[in-house]
Structures are given as structure tokens and as C-alpha cells.
Design a protein around this motif. Structure first.
Motif, PDB file in Angstrom:
ATOM      1  N   PRO A 126       4.371  33.635 -11.214  1.00  0.00           N
ATOM      2  CA  PRO A 126       3.076  33.343 -11.844  1.00  0.00           C
ATOM      3  C   PRO A 126       2.044  32.682 -10.920  1.00  0.00           C
ATOM      4  CG  PRO A 126       4.887  32.499 -13.196  1.00  0.00           C
ATOM      5  CD  PRO A 126       5.490  33.050 -11.960  1.00  0.00           C
ATOM      6  N   TYR A 127       2.497  31.724 -10.082  1.00  0.00           N
ATOM      7  CA  TYR A 127       1.552  31.053  -9.169  1.00  0.00           C
ATOM      8  C   TYR A 127       0.902  32.079  -8.240  1.00  0.00           C
ATOM      9  CZ  TYR A 127      -0.110  28.772  -4.951  1.00  0.00           C
ATOM     10  OH  TYR A 127      -0.874  28.410  -3.870  1.00  0.00           O
ATOM     11  N   ALA A 163       1.136  32.108 -19.358  1.00  0.00           N
ATOM     12  CA  ALA A 163       1.971  31.268 -18.479  1.00  0.00           C
ATOM     13  C   ALA A 163       1.837  29.788 -18.846  1.00  0.00           C
ATOM     14  CB  ALA A 163       1.577  31.486 -17.018  1.00  0.00           C
ATOM     15  N   ARG A 164       1.206  29.502 -20.013  1.00  0.00           N
ATOM     16  CA  ARG A 164       1.051  28.147 -20.564  1.00  0.00           C
ATOM     17  C   ARG A 164       0.269  27.211 -19.636  1.00  0.00           C
ATOM     18  NH1 ARG A 164       4.412  27.723 -24.990  1.00  0.00           N
ATOM     19  NH2 ARG A 164       6.072  29.275 -25.131  1.00  0.00           N
ATOM     20  N   SER A 165      -0.757  27.755 -18.978  1.00  0.00           N
ATOM     21  CA  SER A 165      -1.612  26.906 -18.143  1.00  0.00           C
ATOM     22  C   SER A 165      -3.056  26.995 -18.648  1.00  0.00           C
ATOM     23  CB  SER A 165      -1.550  27.341 -16.667  1.00  0.00           C
ATOM     24  OG  SER A 165      -2.539  26.650 -15.927  1.00  0.00           O
ATOM     25  N   THR A 168      -5.629  26.566 -15.568  1.00  0.00           N
ATOM     26  CA  THR A 168      -5.934  27.745 -14.750  1.00  0.00           C
ATOM     27  C   THR A 168      -6.600  28.827 -15.595  1.00  0.00           C
ATOM     28  OG1 THR A 168      -4.154  27.174 -13.260  1.00  0.00           O
ATOM     29  CG2 THR A 168      -4.956  29.425 -13.121  1.00  0.00           C
ATOM     30  N   PRO A 259       1.472  18.646 -10.847  1.00  0.00           N
ATOM     31  CA  PRO A 259       1.731  19.388 -12.097  1.00  0.00           C
ATOM     32  C   PRO A 259       3.142  19.960 -12.122  1.00  0.00           C
ATOM     33  CG  PRO A 259      -0.347  20.087 -11.083  1.00  0.00           C
ATOM     34  CD  PRO A 259       0.348  19.209 -10.092  1.00  0.00           C
ATOM     35  N   ILE A 260       3.753  19.958 -13.312  1.00  0.00           N
ATOM     36  CA  ILE A 260       5.105  20.526 -13.472  1.00  0.00           C
ATOM     37  C   ILE A 260       5.024  22.051 -13.416  1.00  0.00           C
ATOM     38  CG2 ILE A 260       7.067  20.731 -15.072  1.00  0.00           C
ATOM     39  CD1 ILE A 260       6.106  17.902 -16.159  1.00  0.00           C
ATOM     40  N   ASN A 261       3.966  22.604 -14.033  1.00  0.00           N
ATOM     41  CA  ASN A 261       3.776  24.055 -14.045  1.00  0.00           C
ATOM     42  C   ASN A 261       3.106  24.493 -12.737  1.00  0.00           C
ATOM     43  OD1 ASN A 261       3.139  26.713 -14.555  1.00  0.00           O
ATOM     44  ND2 ASN A 261       2.290  26.339 -16.604  1.00  0.00           N
ATOM     45  N   PRO A 262       3.795  25.337 -11.922  1.00  0.00           N
ATOM     46  CA  PRO A 262       3.189  25.743 -10.635  1.00  0.00           C
ATOM     47  C   PRO A 262       1.852  26.473 -10.801  1.00  0.00           C
ATOM     48  CG  PRO A 262       5.146  27.070 -11.136  1.00  0.00           C
ATOM     49  CD  PRO A 262       5.115  25.957 -12.124  1.00  0.00           C
ATOM     50  N   VAL A 263       1.604  27.066 -11.968  1.00  0.00           N
ATOM     51  CA  VAL A 263       0.340  27.784 -12.207  1.00  0.00           C
ATOM     52  C   VAL A 263      -0.841  26.804 -12.260  1.00  0.00           C
ATOM     53  CG1 VAL A 263      -0.821  29.465 -13.715  1.00  0.00           C
ATOM     54  CG2 VAL A 263       1.637  29.545 -13.443  1.00  0.00           C
ATOM     55  N   ASP A 264      -0.532  25.506 -12.428  1.00  0.00           N
ATOM     56  CA  ASP A 264      -1.594  24.483 -12.455  1.00  0.00           C
ATOM     57  C   ASP A 264      -1.995  24.013 -11.053  1.00  0.00           C
ATOM     58  OD1 ASP A 264      -1.904  24.428 -15.180  1.00  0.00           O
ATOM     59  OD2 ASP A 264      -0.463  22.813 -15.507  1.00  0.00           O
TER      60      ASP A 264
END
Length: 593
Positions: A126-127, A163-165, A168, A259-264
Motif C-alpha cells: 500500500p505505501y 487502506a484505512r488512511s 493520505t 504512524p503505525i500505518n505505513p500509508v500515513d
């Protein structure tokens, strides 16, 4: 032979040695590269081979000017890693950097297929998918393929949402709003910004992320208003933006957990760049509103900040900001009667474009427009016409196209070229303008009023000018108000109505002094001198004569100084690269260093 999970000692040794050479003080890049190249002698497995090519490409890019060799290594890294499953970091980093090199070498036809293929392969990363979508959209924007860019950014927004961001998702949405703004699709911009504004209100991410999203949103909102020429309506949004940038400069990003989510893990722009951008939009507003002193103050602050930032990292965005600031301050100088400084700053703007050649592609029309305005102020009407025609040839922006034609009409008026003027007036008919800008439409009414005045059609001129005044007052367009008032005063004086003339010229003079607009003050003081003579008031007549004489002498002195500068010959440049040999003045030289 070594596996990827358990590499042989020779690989670890060479890698460690290469790293020690890279991080030594000073770094020994030649030996670092030599160590990495030695890895290929051992015929390593594909994963190690691809990773080594990527490392070599990155090092050559960072520490040498050998772009072609870096490109070769990255091409190998991309080709090898593309056929290896679960090798995301190497594959996507190689593809992304390789596409950047192709773009730098103006070979976007090679960059786009790589990015498209990488995006197709990145569904489980996702990132990287988001990063590659941003990168490909940016190439489409540079090529003015806005439809493709908007489509990609829309896809990115949807993907980031799944992707729950939310962060982004909003970055993609605001980037889409920016592209639509460039494309001047105002109804779609409004729709996009309305949605983004609502999402930012309920966003519960980190304070730095929330505030940076707010700054991005407010910059777009302010630009939306300014492009529509709504100088008064924009004030609440501009005030909010200035408060928001103060808030973000007080927040410490290093205190926030990653951020925990890499997409952030994306950033719109560093807060230092945001500060410069807020200065820039404040300058744009001050310029349109007719507050030249304020525009000058914020330009000086922004340019000092840019010079400091360029010492650390000469990011291309800083050059774009610098160029746009120069474009605005040059117009301020011309209004304030500082032609000698203006021509040196036009020369400086050319140098900024020389450092970032892509800027001349996007700003060449603006530079020739500025040269046209300078030539007009120097009474070099043939050169002004040539510059405006060059700008029209290069321009794709309908607002700039309208602005150039409005000034070209004044050139024809001053030369009494009626046939050319009549052809042009149809193109700048305020009722049929292609521009959606409120201020452009108001300016078109003024030019039509000026033309009617020159032909002694006073009633028609008054009708046009009253329309200009109405529109100018609606949005606090001070300079247009002062120009319209002084011209109306001139009309009433020509009609023998000295009382009405005085009622127009006195506030015009006060407003022009506040801007300050030297040319309107010169015009107004000349009219006031005649009006006081007609009223039998020799004391005020003498005072206006003194004021008029002071403005005349100051403008003549500056006119002579400008005409003696070698940079003045830029007004003859209409084709090819900028003639950089035209530089002799100390200020011009210091500005370029």
C-alpha cells in the motif's frame, strides 16, 4: 552460493567495507563503489545482484554527476527485481528512482510505463502504491495531461480510504483539488474542497498532520478566491491560513510517534516550505488588493527564507516560489515607479529559470509580459508590443491571455492605432470574456472606458467607469478604484464640471498615496493643480504644482537610470534563451550570486 536470508561472509564483508568508505570523513566514494562492484565478481544470486545495483545507482546519484551510469545500474536493479516475487522494497524503489532519472532527462515516455507496471504490481504494498500514484500523477501534471492526473489522484484517494488512511486519502483529495484549480475547473474545485473541508473537520490524526492538511486546504481555498479576483471575499480564509501556519510552526514534529500505518508516511511539504508558500499567497493578495508596501514587506521576508533554505537543500519548489515572488514584486516596483530595480529583478527571474530550465517552459509567458509592462513604463511602445505578442504566443493561461490583451490595448491607445485597437476590443469585451476573474472583468470595463475617453465619448466612458468602480468596490480592488476615480475626474474636468472633478480626483489621490501608485499620483496632482487654478486657490495650486514636479523629477531620474543599464536591452529579446551577457549593474550581480 549464499541464500538471500543467509548471505555468504564475502558479501557481508564487502558490504561493510563499502559502508565504512561511504561514512568515513571525508567519504571515499570511489572505494565504496569499487567494493560494491566487486560483489558482481562472485556471481551473486538475483536478490543480492538487484539490491547491489540499486545501492550503486543511489550512491552514484547522491555523490557523483554520472547520471548515465546510475541509470544503467537502476535499470538492471528494476529488470532483475521485477521477476522476483516478494521483493517489494528493491523493486519499487528501483522503479521509482529510475522514473525520476528518465523524467530529469526529459524522457517521460520511458518513465510512465515503468510507473504503470510498478503500480499494477503494488496492490499488496500500500505505501508504494500511493507513492507511485503520486509520482505518475506529477508527471502527467508536468505534461499538462490533467485528465490522467485527476484520474490517478482520485484512484489514490479511494485506495488510501480502503487502506484505512484518512490522512493520505485527504492528501490525494487535496492534490486533486490543486490540479483542478490549475485546470480552472472551478465548479469541480468547489466540490472537491467542500468534501475535503468536511473530512478535515472530523479528522482525528496527529496535530501536525491535521494542521498541515488544514494549511494545504486553506492555500487552495485562498488561491481559488484570488483566481476569481475576489480580493475582499478571501480575507477570512487568508486570516485562517496565517493563524494555521503559526500553529504548525509551534508544533514539534519530532515529539510525535511515527504512524503505525505505513500509508500515513507521506508529507505534503516541510513546514519551512509551507511558511514560504503562505508568504507567497499573502503577497498575491496584497498585490491584487493594491497594498504594494505590504507585498514588498512579505516578499522580502519570503526571499530571505528561501535563501536560507536553499543553502541546506536547493529544492526545485523553492525556485518556483522565488520566481513567483519576483513576478509579483516586479509589478509592484513598476507601480511604485522603481523601473531600474524592476528590470534588474526581471533579469534575476531569468537566472532562476536558468537554474531550473523547466520553469522557463511554465513561466516564459509571464517573464515576457513583465518585460512588456516595463517597456510600457519606459514609453518603448514597439518593444512593449513585441514582448506582449511573444507572451501571447507562449501563454496557455486564459487569465494571463486576458491580462496581456488589456495591456496591449493600452499600447494601441497610446499610439492612436485605431484599427488594431478595434480588433482587440472585441477580444476583451467584459460581457464576453473567457476569463472568470472578477478583477479581469472590472479591468476590461476600465480599458473600454479609457478608449471612450480618448475618443471624447464622455458619457459612454462614464458608463464603463461606473461599472468598473462598482466591481472594484465590491472586492476592494484599490488600484482599479484609484485609476477609475482619476479618469472620471479627468472626464468631468473636460466637461467643465470642476466640482464633480474635485470630488473624484481628491479621493483618487489619497488612495493612490496609500498604495502607493506613483503614476496615478502624478496624474491626479496634475489635475488638482488645474482644478485649484480654476477655483482661484493659488496656495493649493502651488502645493499641487510642487507635488507634481517632485513626482515628475523622481520618475525622470529613474527613467534615465533604467535606460542606461545594459539590462534595459532585454526589451529587445523575443526569441531563444535569455541573453545573460546583459548584466553590468552591481545589484543585478549581487542578486544572482
Amino acid at each position: 552460493m549464499a541464500s538471500a536470508q543467509n548471505p555468504d561472509p564475502w558479501y557481508i564483508s564487502l558490504l561493510g567495507l563499502a559502508e565504512s568508505f561511504r561514512t568515513s570523513n571525508p567519504p571515499n566514494i570511489r572505494l565504496c563503489v569499487h567494493c560494491l562492484q566487486s560483489i558482481f565478481n562472485f556471481k551473486p544470486p538475483p536478490r543480492i545482484e538487484a539490491r547491489t545495483h540499486l545501492q550503486l545507482g543511489n550512491i552514484l546519484l547522491s555523490h557523483t554527476k554520472n547520471l548515465d551510469l546510475a541509470r544503467q545500474h537502476l535499470e538492471k536493479a528494476w529488470n532483475i527485481s521485477s521477476s522476483i516475487s516478494s521483493f517489494d522494497d528493491v523493486r519499487f524503489e528501483a522503479g521509482s528512482i529510475l522514473a525520476q532519472i528518465y523524467e530529469k532527462q526529459t524522457q517521460t515516455q520511458l518513465a510512465k510505463p515503468i510507473l504503470r507496471k510498478a503500480i499494477e504490481m503494488s496492490l499488496q504494498a500500500p505505501y508504494w502504491r500511493c507513492r507511485l500514484l503520486f509520482q505518475l500523477a506529477q508527471i502527467h501534471v508536468a505534461e499538462k495531461d490533467f485528465v490522467s492526473a485527476v484520474s490517478l489522484l482520485g484512484h489514490g484517494s479511494d485506495f488510501a480510504h480502503t487502506a484505512r488512511s484518512e490522512y493520505t486519502r485527504l492528501l490525494f483529495l487535496l492534490a486533486k483539488g490543486l490540479v483542478l484549480l490549475v485546470e480552472k475547473k472551478m465548479s469541480e474545485v468547489h466540490e472537491c474542497l467542500t468534501m475535503a473541508g468536511q473530512l478535515i473537520e472530523v479528522y482525528h490524526g496527529s496535530p501536525v498532520q491535521k494542521e498541515s492538511l488544514k494549511v494545504f486546504f486553506l492555500v487552495l481555498q485562498v488561491c481559488h478566491y484570488l483566481m476569481a479576483g475576489q480580493v475582499k471575499s478571501v480575507k477570512p480564509a487568508l486570516k485562517q491560513l496565517q493563524q494555521s501556519i503559526q500553529t504548525i510552526t509551534q508544533l514539534h514534529q519530532e515529539d510525535e510517534p511515527l504512524p503505525i500505518n505505513p500509508v500515513d508516511l507521506f508529507q505534503w511539504m516541510p513546514k519551512e516550505h509551507m511558511c514560504v508558500l503562505v508568504y507567497l499567497v499573502t503577497v498575491m493578495h496584497s498585490m491584487q488588493a493594491g497594498y504594494m508596501d505590504k507585498a514588498q514587506k512579505y516578499t522580502d521576508k519570503a526571499l530571505i527564507q528561501i535563501e536560507k533554505l536553499k543553502m541546506l537543500d536547493a529544492h526545485p519548489l523553492l525556485s518556483a516560489f522565488q520566481l513567483m515572488l519576483l513576478e509579483h514584486i516586479i509589478m509592484c516596483r513598476l507601480i511604485m515607479g522603481n523601473k531600474s530595480v524592476a528590470i534588474q529583478e526581471i533579469f534575476q527571474a531569468c537566472h532562476v529559470c536558468q537554474q531550473q530550465p523547466r520553469l522557463f517552459t511554465s513561466h516564459g509567458a509571464q517573464i515576457h509580459t513583465l518585460l512588456g509592462l516595463y517597456a510600457m513604463s519606459m514609453n518603448c511602445m514597439e518593444a512593449a508590443e513585441a514582448q506582449f505578442n511573444t507572451a501571447l504566443r507562449l501563454s496557455t493561461d486564459k487569465d494571463l491571455w486576458t491580462f496581456i490583451n488589456l495591456n496591449l490595448a493600452i499600447v494601441y491607445l497610446r499610439q492612436n492605432r485605431q484599427s488594431e485597437l478595434m480588433g482587440l476590443l472585441e477580444r476583451i469585451d467584459p460581457e464576453r470574456l473567457t476569463s472568470t476573474s472578477h478583477s479581469m472583468k472590472a479591468s476590461a470595463y476600465y480599458v473600454h472606458g479609457l478608449q471612450a475617453f480618448f475618443q471624447a465619448r464622455y458619457n459612454e466612458a462614464k458608463r464603463f467607469l461606473k461599472e468598473t468602480l462598482k466591481m472594484a468596490n465590491e472586492e476592494d480592488l484599490n488600484r482599479l478604484t484609484s485609476c477609475s476615480l482619476v479618469l472620471l475626474g479627468h472626464i468631468f474636468l473636460s466637461l467643465g464640471n470642476s466640482r464633480e472633478a474635485m470630488n473624484m480626483v481628491t479621493p483618487a489621490m489619497q488612495l493612490a498615496a496609500k498604495i502607493p501608485d506613483v503614476h496615478v499620483q502624478l496624474w491626479a496632482s496634475s489635475l488638482l493643480k488645474d482644478l485649484y487654478r480654476l477655483c482661484g486657490d493659488p496656495v493649493h495650486e502651488a502645493e499641487e504644482y510642487r507635488i507634481h514636479n517632485n513626482f515628475s523629477q523622481s520618475l525622470l531620474k529613474d527613467h534615465f537610470q533604467s535606460s542606461q543599464m545594459s539590462e534595459h536591452n532585454l526589451i529587445q529579446w523575443t526569441e531563444g534563451p535569455c541573453p545573460f551577457h546583459l548584466n553590468s549593474s552591481a545589484v543585478g550581480t549581487s542578486a544572482m550570486l
